[in-house]
Design a protein around this motif. Structure first.
Motif, PDB file in Angstrom:
ATOM      1  N   PRO A  82      29.276  52.524  53.171  1.00 42.20           N
ATOM      2  CA  PRO A  82      29.171  50.805  53.207  1.00 42.20           C
ATOM      3  C   PRO A  82      28.005  50.356  53.526  1.00 42.20           C
ATOM      4  N   ALA A  83      27.778  49.040  53.097  1.00 40.16           N
ATOM      5  CA  ALA A  83      26.477  48.367  53.262  1.00 40.16           C
ATOM      6  C   ALA A  83      26.122  48.166  54.649  1.00 40.16           C
ATOM      7  N   ARG A  84      24.967  48.058  55.256  1.00 45.32           N
ATOM      8  CA  ARG A  84      24.618  47.644  56.542  1.00 45.32           C
ATOM      9  C   ARG A  84      24.552  46.231  56.703  1.00 45.32           C
ATOM     10  N   ILE A  85      25.786  45.816  56.594  1.00 50.15           N
ATOM     11  CA  ILE A  85      25.929  44.352  56.975  1.00 50.15           C
ATOM     12  C   ILE A  85      27.279  44.081  57.727  1.00 50.15           C
ATOM     13  N   SER A  86      27.199  42.940  58.380  1.00 46.98           N
ATOM     14  CA  SER A  86      28.293  42.684  59.378  1.00 46.98           C
ATOM     15  C   SER A  86      29.748  42.733  58.669  1.00 46.98           C
ATOM     16  N   ASP A  87      30.530  43.004  59.271  1.00 49.10           N
ATOM     17  CA  ASP A  87      32.096  43.077  58.834  1.00 49.10           C
ATOM     18  C   ASP A  87      32.315  41.788  58.016  1.00 49.10           C
ATOM     19  N   GLU A  88      31.931  40.473  58.680  1.00 51.37           N
ATOM     20  CA  GLU A  88      32.065  39.109  58.415  1.00 51.37           C
ATOM     21  C   GLU A  88      31.517  38.848  57.031  1.00 51.37           C
ATOM     22  N   ASP A  89      30.031  39.302  56.732  1.00 54.74           N
ATOM     23  CA  ASP A  89      29.578  39.397  55.362  1.00 54.74           C
ATOM     24  C   ASP A  89      30.183  40.124  54.467  1.00 54.74           C
ATOM     25  N   ALA A  90      30.590  41.296  54.808  1.00 57.35           N
ATOM     26  CA  ALA A  90      31.161  42.156  53.857  1.00 57.35           C
ATOM     27  C   ALA A  90      32.501  41.637  53.507  1.00 57.35           C
ATOM     28  N   SER A  91      33.244  41.039  54.246  1.00 61.29           N
ATOM     29  CA  SER A  91      34.475  40.365  53.844  1.00 61.29           C
ATOM     30  C   SER A  91      34.478  39.284  52.898  1.00 61.29           C
ATOM     31  N   LYS A  92      33.144  38.376  53.243  1.00 56.73           N
ATOM     32  CA  LYS A  92      32.805  37.156  52.621  1.00 56.73           C
ATOM     33  C   LYS A  92      32.421  37.648  51.013  1.00 56.73           C
ATOM     34  N   VAL A  93      31.605  38.703  50.886  1.00 55.52           N
ATOM     35  CA  VAL A  93      30.941  39.080  49.446  1.00 55.52           C
ATOM     36  C   VAL A  93      32.270  39.736  48.698  1.00 55.52           C
ATOM     37  N   LYS A  94      33.061  40.401  49.481  1.00 59.25           N
ATOM     38  CA  LYS A  94      34.322  41.038  48.771  1.00 59.25           C
ATOM     39  C   LYS A  94      35.285  39.868  48.085  1.00 59.25           C
ATOM     40  N   LYS A  95      35.345  38.807  49.029  1.00 56.32           N
ATOM     41  CA  LYS A  95      36.216  37.839  48.418  1.00 56.32           C
ATOM     42  C   LYS A  95      35.395  36.898  47.312  1.00 56.32           C
ATOM     43  N   GLN A  96      34.299  36.869  47.286  1.00 51.65           N
ATOM     44  CA  GLN A  96      33.593  36.377  46.151  1.00 51.65           C
ATOM     45  C   GLN A  96      33.960  37.142  45.225  1.00 51.65           C
ATOM     46  N   ALA A  97      33.633  38.598  44.982  1.00 54.09           N
ATOM     47  CA  ALA A  97      33.780  39.272  44.003  1.00 54.09           C
ATOM     48  C   ALA A  97      34.924  39.051  43.349  1.00 54.09           C
ATOM     49  N   GLU A  98      36.043  39.217  44.219  1.00 53.27           N
ATOM     50  CA  GLU A  98      37.353  39.024  43.652  1.00 53.27           C
ATOM     51  C   GLU A  98      37.770  37.779  43.161  1.00 53.27           C
ATOM     52  N   LYS A  99      37.076  36.633  43.586  1.00 55.31           N
ATOM     53  CA  LYS A  99      37.099  35.338  43.025  1.00 55.31           C
ATOM     54  C   LYS A  99      36.529  35.340  41.646  1.00 55.31           C
ATOM     55  N   ILE A 100      35.451  35.822  41.511  1.00 54.94           N
ATOM     56  CA  ILE A 100      34.829  36.110  40.226  1.00 54.94           C
ATOM     57  C   ILE A 100      35.778  36.885  39.114  1.00 54.94           C
ATOM     58  N   PHE A 101      36.108  37.867  39.585  1.00 57.63           N
ATOM     59  CA  PHE A 101      37.229  38.720  38.736  1.00 57.63           C
ATOM     60  C   PHE A 101      38.171  37.948  38.310  1.00 57.63           C
ATOM     61  N   LYS A 102      38.873  36.800  39.153  1.00 56.44           N
ATOM     62  CA  LYS A 102      39.950  36.252  38.927  1.00 56.44           C
ATOM     63  C   LYS A 102      39.446  35.001  37.855  1.00 56.44           C
TER      64      LYS A 102
END
Length: 326
Positions: free
Chosen positions: A244-264
């Protein structure tokens, strides 16, 4: 009765050989006890199935069937690993849909939209998705370098609008380099997108249909030895892909939600991968890939592995999703 699955590979662009590598891996890992799996090579000159004895059997484009040893094979599903046209831009999807054959990538309009960087970014901006400032150029346009720099600044990136694997992309640091960079991009496509430079950590997020749900995979951090994540960095080992990327859990959650939003938002399906840069603490969308690389070393399979999903399961679920959604 086993379903007949055609693994589509090749295509009409500079990504031909990369697609072949992805297709061969899918062919290797799709469960043969569940499916009859065939390698379907697609090129400008010919469409054919190649058997394990390296015999070529021409595909009939009228119904996407093939004759092998006096037996006619009709395909129940196509596993699409073609990068670029016609597999990533919607052409093969539309063709197969008219024949009533499901395929694993996103549908034809969704594929065409996401493949067109300019149109995709324009649609997503309406939903609040952040991205770089951009400037559009078409083949034949007069080029005013001052206007471009006023809009996007320097340095900036000049990209072929509809191309993958970092073909037709340049980083421009000086005004004197702009026209040459645009000419380079126009060798790959007749449309160009010029984007402002975003300073920050680059990440990639795979989003797939998994267990019947839209699921973001662990985030990958891209660390390149070159000026940017170009062809050499992607395929010749001149980069690190850290999952996994060397970013905070908060940032990882943020970008994953963004990617799922784009998918939808884009109504995608199957196996996808979106790229972002964290700029001023926020993920900025770069592009979405609806036919990502699928070799064992490719980013999305790395992410699946980190999530505990093996390649056989990953590819099998893609086929099941296609069969169930058609």
């Amino acid at each position: 009765m086993k379903k007949n699955i055609a693994v589509l590979m090749g295509g009409y662009t500079s990504e031909f050989e990369i697609s072949i590598k992805s297709g061969e891996v899918v062919y290797q890992y799709l469960p043969k006890e569940k499916y009859n799996v065939y390698r379907a090579y697609i090129s400008k000159d010919e469409w054919f199935v190649k058997t394990d004895d390296n015999e070529k059997h021409v595909i009939d484009p009228a119904n996407f069937s093939v004759q092998i040893n006096d037996k006619y094979i009709h395909f129940d599903c196509a596993f699409n690993t073609i990068h670029g046209t016609p597999g990533e831009d919607g052409l093969i999807q539309a063709y197969l849909q008219t024949l009533g054959i499901p395929q694993t990538a996103s549908d034809y309009y969704q594929s065409a939209l996401s493949f067109n960087k300019r149109d995709c970014i324009s649609v997503l901006k309406a939903y609040g998705i952040k991205s770089a400032d951009n400037f559009f150029v078409n083949k034949g346009d007069s080029i005013n370098v001052d206007d471009i720099i006023t809009k996007v600044g320097l340095p900036c990136f000049v990209k072929a609008n509809r191309a993958g694997s970092s073909f037709g992309i340049s980083k421009v640091k000086k005004a004197s380099e702009m026209k040459e960079a645009i000419a380079h991009s126009l060798k790959e496509d007749d449309e160009v997108i010029i984007e402002s430079f975003l300073d920050g950590i680059e990440v990639s997020v795979g989003v797939i249909n998994h267990n019947g749900k839209i699921t973001a995979l662990p985030v990958t951090e891209i660390v390149t030895e070159n000026e940017f994540f170009d062809y050499e960095a992607k395929y010749l080992g001149q980069s690190q892909e850290i999952t996994p990327a060397r970013i905070s859990d908060e940032d990882a959650s943020k970008v994953k939600k963004q990617a799922e939003k784009i998918f939808k938002i884009l109504k995608l399906k199957g196996l996808t991968r979106s790229e972002f840069i964290f700029h001023n603490g926020e993920p900025h969308f770069i592009e979405c890939n609806t036919c990502p690389g699928l070799t064992e070393a490719s980013i999305l399979p790395q992410q699946a592995k980190a999530a505990g999903i093996g390649l056989t399961q990953l590819f099998d679920e893609a086929v099941e999703t296609a069969l169930n959604s058609f």
